[in-house]
Design a protein around this motif. Structure first.
Motif, PDB file in Angstrom:
ATOM      1  N   GLY A 138      -1.071  -2.561   1.602  1.00 25.12           N
ATOM      2  CA  GLY A 138       0.148  -3.222   2.033  1.00 25.12           C
ATOM      3  C   GLY A 138      -0.191  -4.115   3.206  1.00 25.12           C
ATOM      4  N   HIS A 160       3.091  -6.872  -8.137  1.00 19.35           N
ATOM      5  CA  HIS A 160       2.217  -6.265  -9.140  1.00 19.35           C
ATOM      6  C   HIS A 160       3.026  -5.783 -10.345  1.00 19.35           C
ATOM      7  CE1 HIS A 160       3.579  -2.789  -6.819  1.00 19.35           C
ATOM      8  NE2 HIS A 160       3.357  -2.063  -7.898  1.00 19.35           N
ATOM      9  N   ASP A 161       4.334  -6.005 -10.306  1.00 20.50           N
ATOM     10  CA  ASP A 161       5.228  -5.554 -11.369  1.00 20.50           C
ATOM     11  C   ASP A 161       5.737  -6.780 -12.135  1.00 20.50           C
ATOM     12  OD1 ASP A 161       7.341  -4.788 -12.916  1.00 20.50           O
ATOM     13  OD2 ASP A 161       8.318  -3.569 -11.355  1.00 20.50           O
ATOM     14  N   PRO A 198      -0.989  -2.051  -6.763  1.00 21.42           N
ATOM     15  CA  PRO A 198      -0.388  -2.806  -5.663  1.00 21.42           C
ATOM     16  C   PRO A 198      -1.518  -3.432  -4.852  1.00 21.42           C
ATOM     17  CG  PRO A 198       0.493  -0.573  -5.763  1.00 21.42           C
ATOM     18  CD  PRO A 198      -0.652  -0.616  -6.714  1.00 21.42           C
TER      19      PRO A 198
END
Length: 573
Positions: free
Chosen positions: A231, A472-473, A508
């Motif tokens: 992140g 990432h989705d 992610p």
RNA sequence: GGGGGCGUGGUGAAGUCUGGAGUUCACGCCGGCCUGUCAAGCCGGAGGUCGCGGGUUCAAAUCCCGUCGUCCCCGCCA
């Protein structure tokens, strides 16, 4: 070449930096990549000594000896010794130079670029080459220590009409089609995350076909990096490690961590820019509430229209009428409707062309808000929020930026808006369309106020780079395209090859890219990035050394299936 | 696409505003003198399409128009 070599017979090879021919004795300063040493030649033994000229490439053999009493040169690292020459070989003479190989001579930059190989012999330019190498080495050191893999990505890729103009390369094997040079390795590095690389970096050449600036070239270098299961925090911590290491290497100073963080909103409010220079104060202060009930039409009309009144204290400045008029003119150039100046008098009252329209309470409140003292110049603008911010932000920098930049003020700007408005009322990504919004539902319902996981690294008011947490989705990606007004079919046509990759278990991931040229130029106190690029181009994209870009033979074009339109000015080959 | 600065021997500058002989200064280059300099010094010399084109004028480096080059900035740079 110091005193511990006294008595040794040595051979030095290098260039004649300077000759001092006294007739019966000749002094020559020989320079190589490591430094300068004085050679003393006796023309009765070495008649060729008189023929030496600047920048001849020579090899000289002789004995290292201490300089006689009173002839030591303390300005030279080798100033306590000299070489008594017994042999001289001119390896290669030099034509009369187009300019002298010295830092103190300012030479037309076009000429410097035409003879860049000579320009790079100048001490400061040679030092820039060294500094750049050491900066990149320091970056690689950190990346390697942290377990990153250096992975190369292609430079002949598919054009994705988005962002800057692409540079195109015609394909011979598929006439009529073109490769593009990458604006960044963005999509490839994300696919490397899909591929399971987890920690990627690359010193990457990037190409953007936009107009040049002091800090922009058509091709430039980035330290590009990306991490899986990451992140924002992991990225920013890594960036701090890199910046600290590079600054230690080039400046020998230890930066304090963690770096200052400002949200984009704070940066805009307090500094009027998304790349604040925090080496000096002069922060912008909101004065809208002070003038909420004002009789002064220029302010009240702006406030009624939803605008703001803001100002900053520029401190002690020259306050001649022509200077102040010049500032007002400058503000108009920058897009402001106007600019109000106020000079604090010795009795703390304000001298200003609008003072008579303002109440005593309002004037007193301004003095208090801006912490104004006698002699200070206060600048106030009433405008739409964004205009007020950018105009005051620009004036702040022009009035306050310290000369030179020995101090270093790194910071992160976080919480960028996901979108910015386009001219036709739509939305454009403020970073890029693969940036993850913080709140997906809000992004879709209220794009104007959506915040994304995008962040910039800023050093002394210059944007050193930017990055983000990526989407990432595929579902989220589709929603972003929807807000951007990109139909699924269009998304498929433009980015299908990439979007498909997201559908196979994408971790992610988040990353960043640091502009190496800008970083090194700031650390080297250079005013533009050309000084730290060995072979840069001019503002019109030309290389005076090689003549690039050039016309090419018709046969070559024919092979590529290309026919030039007439009248382009390039057909005089 | 737009605004501004600059363009004068090889290099850097002055001269341009206010037209009057390619004038000046420093460095470099060529020749000469010179044994302790370090940006060596002294003497002599060569070197120019004043970016280019057009115009105004008796006369243009200088004024006007255009153009090219270069630098800075706005736009542009997901």
């Amino acid at each position: 070449m110091t005193e511990d070599r006294i008595g040794q017979t040595v051979t030095v090879a290098g260039w004649v930096q300077r000759r001092r021919d006294h007739g019966g004795i000749v002094f020559v300063d020989v320079r190589d990549a490591t430094g300068i040493v004085q050679v003393v030649l006796d023309p009765t033994e070495i008649p060729e000594a008189h023929r030496l000229r600047m920048e001849f490439c020579v090899s000289i053999t002789g004995e290292v000896r201490a300089r006689p009493e009173g002839t030591v040169n303390p300005d030279l690292a080798t100033g306590r010794v000299e070489i008594g020459a017994t042999g001289l070989e001119v390896l290669s003479p030099a034509d009369t130079l187009p300019f002298m190989i010295e830092d103190r001579v300012e030479v037309d930059e076009r000429t410097r670029l035409e003879f860049r190989y000579l320009d790079l012999r100048r001490p400061s330019m040679a030092a820039n080459v060294v500094a750049r190498s050491r900066a990149i080495a320091a970056m690689r050191r950190v990346m390697d220590r942290l377990g990153f893999l250096e992975v190369e990505t292609p430079t002949l890729i598919v054009s994705t009409p988005e962002g800057a103009r692409d540079l195109l390369v015609p394909s011979r094997l598929r006439p009529g089609t073109f490769y593009a040079l990458p604006q960044s390795p963005q999509l490839f590095k994300q696919l490397l995350m899909v591929a399971g690389v987890e920690r990627y970096y690359q010193v990457a050449k990037c190409y953007r076909d936009e107009d040049f600036r002091a800090d922009r070239q058509i091709e430039f270098s980035q330290l590009d990096l990306e991490g899986s299961f990451w992140g924002r925090e992991e990225v920013l911590e890594t960036l701090e490690e890199i910046v600290v290491e590079v600054v230690r290497e080039l400046r020998g100073v230890e930066l304090e961590r963690p770096f200052l963080r400002l949200t984009w909103q704070e940066a805009m409010d307090r500094y009027g820019t998304d790349k604040p220079d925090t080496r000096f104060g002069m922060e912008i202060v909101d004065l809208s509430d002070v003038f909420a009930e004002t009789e002064f039409r220029a302010f009240s009309a702006t406030l009624d229209a939803g605008g703001v009144v803001r100002g900053f204290n520029a401190g002690g400045q020259e306050t001649s009428r022509s200077r102040l008029d010049g500032l007002v003119e400058r503000a108009r150039e920058l897009g402001a409707k106007g600019l109000v100046w106020m000079v604090v008098q010795p009795d703390a009252t304000l001298r200003s062309p609008v003072a008579k329209f303002l109440s005593d309470d309002e004037l007193a409140a301004v003095v208090e808000r801006l912490d104004a003292r006698p002699g200070d110049l206060l600048l106030v603008a009433a405008d739409e929020w964004r205009t007020a911010a950018s105009v005051l932000g620009q004036l702040r920098v022009e009035l306050g930026r310290p000369a030179g930049h020995r101090e270093l003020a790194p910071l992160f700007v976080i919480d960028f808006p996901t979108f910015e408005p386009t001219e036709d009322g739509g939305w454009a990504p403020s970073h890029h369309p693969f940036t993850a919004p913080v709140d997906v539902d809000q992004m879709a319902s209220d794009p104007e106020h959506s915040i994304s996981w995008a962040y910039d690294l800023v050093l002394n008011g210059a944007e050193l780079g930017s990055g983000s947490v990526r989407i990432h989705d595929p579902e989220v990606q589709a929603k972003v395209f929807d807000v951007l007004g990109i139909e699924p079919e269009e998304a498929e046509r433009r980015f299908g090859w990439f979007l498909r990759g997201l559908r196979y278990g994408t971790p992610p991931h988040a990353g960043f890219a640091i502009g190496i040229d800008r970083f090194v130029s700031i650390l080297r106190d250079e005013p533009n990035i050309r000084q730290v690029i060995p072979f840069p181009k001019t503002q019109t994209g030309a290389d005076p050394l090689t003549g690039a870009p050039s016309a090419v033979a018709d046969t070559h074009l024919a092979e590529l299936g290309i026919m030039l339109r007439p009248g382009l000015g390039a057909d005089d080959r």
